[in-house]
Scaffold this active site. Structure first.
Site, mmCIF file in Angstrom:
data_model
loop_
_atom_site.group_PDB
_atom_site.id
_atom_site.type_symbol
_atom_site.label_atom_id
_atom_site.label_comp_id
_atom_site.label_asym_id
_atom_site.label_seq_id
_atom_site.Cartn_x
_atom_site.Cartn_y
_atom_site.Cartn_z
ATOM 1 N N GLY A 130 27.267 -14.421 -14.413
ATOM 2 C CA GLY A 130 27.900 -14.285 -15.734
ATOM 3 C C GLY A 130 29.380 -14.003 -15.586
ATOM 4 N N ASN A 131 30.000 -13.595 -16.667
ATOM 5 C CA ASN A 131 31.409 -13.202 -16.606
ATOM 6 C C ASN A 131 31.677 -12.128 -17.642
ATOM 7 O OD1 ASN A 131 32.393 -14.539 -19.152
ATOM 8 N ND2 ASN A 131 31.596 -16.334 -18.067
#
Ligand code: C5P
Length: 402
Positions: free
Chosen positions: A207-208
């Protein structure tokens, strides 16, 4: 909001410190703000602060003691285009609900001819008490607008509902009220927002740090102009503040593209603000990968679809597509390159070199490019203000003349 007359009523709660930011937002937007404080509000924030921010003496008493000058709540009530009471304590809410006119704020409220917006702030048990609930219902039945408190940590350190809504959001409600414009009425707007989560196994993902704040602020700003807005959003905490915004929650880039496809065909404007993962695990495990049973695993990755590029390449005439570019170097060149390669009409560049811009923060500093060059170079501002500016630009944007 320019030239509008706003009475800002402040009652005695810890959240009164946020009223200073709210007053500032109104003043910056060109409104005239008259602060009316209850006597106990002055224990929480000083009239000096509020009069300095608004450029007007604060009204709190029925008359000035040494001169006998009478402060007419009736005149104030007539002067106002809107009255906002933020924070509104349980006690002031009860007084407003039952007409207990024992201070200048309540008399002004009872005299106000303009719409009244009330932002409650109190501890969670006070908020949930049947008497508060009933008083708020009464205020609603009189036509007042309640700006519901948010859930979060309260002054008592308890967690629950009772936190006064953030000044930016209260400002947004008033902005919408005054700018109930319909420039985007009948138009559908699609916005992608937040990160994507790419599954490695059922419990892990790539993810980020995207929070979705910019995308949701754009959604609120577009809905405020009358658009029918759908946000296709990755996993985020943030919620739209405009009740008309629809949200479709997805996790992965592929799910985001699938959700966007039918919506894109209907949309007049598509804004791609999501931070989509570039790669995804080629073979996500169906059960949890165990440390004990696997040697140091390597992760085979495959490219994700580029949602902005895929959809923009099938744009119909008149449809407007807007992308975002978050860059660390060669910012302008990279943004222009993305604008062209993704077939976008506009691209909004935020540079990670600018402090206060990018993921997570509440502010942003952006430059907007069209194929012809820079369309707008905006100074650092809150994401909400930034979103309103971007949406204003889109409503005026004509690809033929640019
Ligand atoms: O190539 P880059 O990720 O920097 O491009 C950013 C722009 O492209 C943003 O508007 C983003 O929402 C969009 N994008 C997308 N799908 C991807 C990657 C980026 O829609 N897979």
């Amino acid at each position: 909001m320019r030239g509008k007359h706003i009475i800002l009523g402040i009652t005695g709660g810890i959240a009164a410190y946020k009223s200073a930011s709210l007053a500032r937002l109104f003043v910056k937007a060109g409104a005239e703000v008259q602060v009316v404080m209850t006597p106990s509000a002055k224990e929480f924030i000083t009239p000096v602060t509020m009069s300095a921010l608004t450029g007007k003496p604060v009204v709190s008493e029925f008359f000035t003691a040494n001169t006998g000058e009478w402060h007419s709540h009736v005149d104030l009530g007539l002067w106002a285009d809107a009255m906002v009471i933020a924070p509104a304590t349980a006690s002031s809410i009860a007084k407003m609900a039952h007409g207990v006119a024992d201070n200048m704020l309540i008399t002004t409220y009872l005299s106000a001819k303009a719409p009244v917006f009330i932002a409650p702030a109190m501890d969670l048990d006070m908020m949930a008490h049947p008497s508060t609930v009933a008083n708020i219902e009464l205020l609603k039945s009189y036509g007042n607008h309640i700006i519901e408190p948010a859930e979060g940590e309260l002054a008592s350190h308890l967690i629950g509902k009772g936190r006064m809504e953030e000044p930016e959001r209260i400002f947004d409600v008033l902005y919408r009220f005054f700018n109930d414009t319909d420039e985007l009425a009948g138009k559908k707007v699609l916005i992608t927002a937040g990160p994507t989560y790419e599954p490695i196994d059922p419990v892990r993902f790539i993810g980020n740090y995207s929070t979705g704040k910019m995308g949701y602020a754009l959604a609120d700003a577009a809905a405020a102009r009358g658009a029918e807005v759908t946000v296709v959003s990755g996993p985020v905490e943030v919620k739209p503040s405009h009740p008309g915004v629809k949200v479709v929650k997805v996790e992965s880039a592929r799910q985001m593209l699938e959700a966007c496809e039918p919506l894109f065909d209907e949309a007049s404007i598509a804004i791609f603000s999501a931070a989509v993962a570039d790669y995804t695990p080629a073979h996500p495990a169906t059960s949890k990968i165990k440390r004990e049973t696997t040697d140091l695993p390597s992760l085979e990755l495959v490219k994700n679809p580029d949602i902005a590029a895929t959809l923009s390449s099938r744009k119909r005439p008149g449809q407007l597509t807007v992308g975002f570019a978050l860059e660390t170097d060669n910012e302008a060149d990279n943004a222009r390159h993305k604008l062209a390669s993704k077939h976008l009409d506009l691209i909004v560049l935020n540079s990670l070199r600018d402090s206060g811009a990018g993921f997570g923060c509440d502010t942003n500093k952006v430059t907007v490019f069209s194929p012809q060059g820079v369309v707008a170079d905006l100074p650092l501002k809150s994401k909400q203000e930034c979103a309103r500016d971007i949406i204003s630009l889109l409503t005026r944007y004509d690809p033929i003349t640019h």
